[in-house]
Design an enzyme around this catalytic site. Structure first.
Site, mmCIF file in Angstrom:
data_model
loop_
_atom_site.group_PDB
_atom_site.id
_atom_site.type_symbol
_atom_site.label_atom_id
_atom_site.label_comp_id
_atom_site.label_asym_id
_atom_site.label_seq_id
_atom_site.Cartn_x
_atom_site.Cartn_y
_atom_site.Cartn_z
ATOM 1 N N VAL A 1 -4.905 3.389 -1.798
ATOM 2 C CA VAL A 1 -3.656 4.156 -1.718
ATOM 3 C C VAL A 1 -3.584 4.922 -0.400
ATOM 4 O O VAL A 1 -4.479 5.718 -0.094
ATOM 5 C CB VAL A 1 -3.525 5.155 -2.895
ATOM 6 N N LYS B 1 -6.150 -3.454 -4.774
ATOM 7 C CA LYS B 1 -5.319 -2.794 -5.785
ATOM 8 C C LYS B 1 -5.255 -3.562 -7.102
ATOM 9 O O LYS B 1 -5.029 -2.971 -8.161
ATOM 10 C CB LYS B 1 -3.898 -2.609 -5.227
ATOM 11 N N ASP C 1 4.101 -3.353 -4.066
ATOM 12 C CA ASP C 1 2.926 -2.704 -3.476
ATOM 13 C C ASP C 1 2.935 -1.202 -3.778
ATOM 14 O O ASP C 1 1.906 -0.623 -4.145
ATOM 15 C CB ASP C 1 2.918 -2.952 -1.959
ATOM 16 N N LYS D 1 0.241 1.076 -6.225
ATOM 17 C CA LYS D 1 -0.387 2.338 -5.806
ATOM 18 C C LYS D 1 -0.065 3.453 -6.801
ATOM 19 O O LYS D 1 -0.919 4.279 -7.131
ATOM 20 C CB LYS D 1 0.071 2.701 -4.399
ATOM 21 N N GLU E 1 4.201 -9.012 6.452
ATOM 22 C CA GLU E 1 3.543 -10.295 6.301
ATOM 23 C C GLU E 1 4.578 -11.420 6.271
ATOM 24 O O GLU E 1 5.777 -11.176 6.130
ATOM 25 C CB GLU E 1 2.729 -10.297 5.006
ATOM 26 N N THR F 1 -11.487 -7.972 -0.664
ATOM 27 C CA THR F 1 -10.753 -9.240 -0.602
ATOM 28 C C THR F 1 -9.264 -8.962 -0.870
ATOM 29 O O THR F 1 -8.897 -7.865 -1.295
ATOM 30 C CB THR F 1 -11.293 -10.240 -1.652
ATOM 31 N N GLY G 1 -4.004 4.274 2.812
ATOM 32 C CA GLY G 1 -4.907 4.034 3.938
ATOM 33 C C GLY G 1 -5.837 5.183 4.239
ATOM 34 O O GLY G 1 -6.695 5.537 3.422
#
Lengths: 328, 328
Positions: free
Chosen positions: B138, B111, B207, B211, B196, B82, B140
């Site tokens: 982290v 995350k 973000d 990570k 986004e 989610t 992809g």
């Protein structure tokens, strides 16, 4: 976990010096070089072995042989780090077969046995319910085998491309940077300790081809061997070829390629744009894996060196310590 | 192996489409989005779920909730994918705690819970004898967590540096290539679907910081959280700063750094030579791990994308299927 170590060259000494320094829960119960050996089920004094080897050229007693340790030693994992023989794979091949048949795990940096008998050795490991691991055979410290087996598990591998030999890469870097001839750059690589007295296996692409065979079997599991690789080295490259490539903002690298869907296994000098991710410098290695889900993943790092290769051996040992494959 | 999947955004749909296409021995027994759910202990028709979601916006029945699946579903592994909430970590945090407490393995791309409660969640997993895996949080498709946990096992990690956010990297690439302002490059990133509607978390470095917190806990296991990161984003960078860097044969990248020995956790725009291994283009990610034995290993690949992130989730699922940590 008890381990026996065969081979006290650069890799073996690297592994022992790391195990002497780090508390990884690993006890060494047997060590052999080509002329002597030492066994102690309670654990060998590793610092003493390194000193003895440096001072006398022997790690132990001349009446203890590697094959005795393999057959009769008290160990869970055999660490096989003797030199590669690409014609017979021996004596490593017999040592590995014996250990696997005894139900012992094997970790090796030796390309010969895997390039010659990958399928048989993996089957023997499976039949005996043990691990046969070989991270150190390809790209030194770069965990490319773990990436293929675990990190990218579930992916279909479309291709693996890479600079898999640091000696060739050093020679090509120096030819391009300084306009050296192949012979001049090779002489320099020897002086720096990056090329062996007999550099044939490196410069003819054979070392790269052995690594390709191991990568191909890891992905494909179809029993390809050295004879299946279309192999061209760097020993006939002229300084003019490098200069011409440089004039186009390109350079030359010795690239190994595995493309399962096209049955392609090739080692050849390739002209690449200087910005290409595989154009790494000096003795670095670089390898790109192209898959259906992850796309292209490139890994760059040190492809050789005593402690760097030991890192791969230690990673395999800890994998065996920490994991048990359920076998599917 | 039975799995339940929470979340049908880009990652969830990617995972389901891969599981529908590949025979990996994985049966999906529960799926929920934010508004509906579906349960079937015998295995859900995944193609039908994807079609229903595309046509109606719902994957199942409105009276089946994700929390019911987590509490009462018949599954071995919860796949929690989610959206990230960095303030509360919810609803993922509760779902993960509930699953772990029930003795279920967890695989997540989220995350929030890990950046907030890494130590607690790992302890809960250990107490219940299950795996808590998070490769997809982290970089992809790059298997950086497996590299740290397994590929470089036994190494002491001196530092991890990286380009961990593809949106920022795209904006910086376009500002440098075309002389765009930050606002122009951001608008373009939005048009391309790389940013986004609210890009705050990406461009302010949050973000990347999340990570870093996950990487730091993976190496350090000392419970650092978001507040411990010294964080500067790219939103105040001027076109002139990029032009100046370019004039010196350099460029600017948003770099996250973890240096355990210096207690350093930092996100900041850095000026790097164009030849630096972390200067990757467009939406690529790149991460360098520096260790005592392996030296520097750099991995480059796609840091986002539906199927790319699914690759990391699938890798974790297959790891759980194939391995059991003895727990040490």
């Amino acid at each position: 976990m008890k381990v026996a170590i065969l081979g006290l060259g650069s890799v073996g000494r690297g592994v022992i010096s790391v195990l002497a320094r780090k508390d990884l829960g690993i006890v060494v119960t047997g060590i052999a070089d080509s002329r002597s050996g030492v066994m102690d089920p309670a654990g060998i004094d590793l610092a003493a072995v390194l000193t003895r080897k440096a001072e006398t050229g022997r790690c132990g007693e001349p009446d203890i042989l590697g094959e005795d340790i393999v057959k009769n030693g008290d160990y869970d994992v055999l660490v096989e780090v003797t030199p590669t023989d690409i014609v017979t794979g021996e004596p490593a091949l017999t040592s590995i077969r014996t250990a696997l048949s005894r139900g012992k795990h094997v970790v090796t940096s030796n390309k010969g046995p895997l390039a010659l008998q990958y399928t048989e050795l993996m089957r023997l490991a499976e039949e005996n319910g043990v691990h046969m691991r070989y991270e150190a055979t390809v790209c030194g410290a770069i965990p490319i085998i773990q990436t293929l087996q675990h990190g990218l598990a579930g992916n279909k591998v479309h291709a693996v491309y890479g600079v898999l030999n640091g000696t060739c890469n050093y020679i090509l870097t120096r030819m391009a940077d300084e306009g050296l001839t192949y012979d001049q750059a090779l002489a320099e690589a020897r002086e720096m300790g990056y090329a062996e007295a007999d550099p044939t296996s490196d410069v003819k692409g054979i070392d790269t081809a052995l690594k390709l065979v191991i990568l191909a079997n890891t992905i494909w599991k179809n029993g390809v061997t050295l004879g299946d690789v279309d192999c061209t080295g760097i020993d006939l490259l002229t300084a003019e070829a490098l200069t011409l490539a440089e004039s186009q903002n390109c350079t030359i690298r010795l690239i190994g390629e595995v493309v399962p869907e096209r049955d392609l296994l090739r080692v050849s000098p390739c002209i690449l744009p200087k910005k290409h991710p595989l154009v790494v410098r000096d003795t670095l290695n670089a390898v790109t894996v192209v898959t259906d889900m992850a796309g292209a993943i490139t890994q760059v790092g040190k492809g050789a060196g005593s402690v760097e290769t030991a890192s791969a051996v230690i990673g395999d040992l800890l994998f065996i310590r920490d994991c048990h494959v359920r076998g599917d």
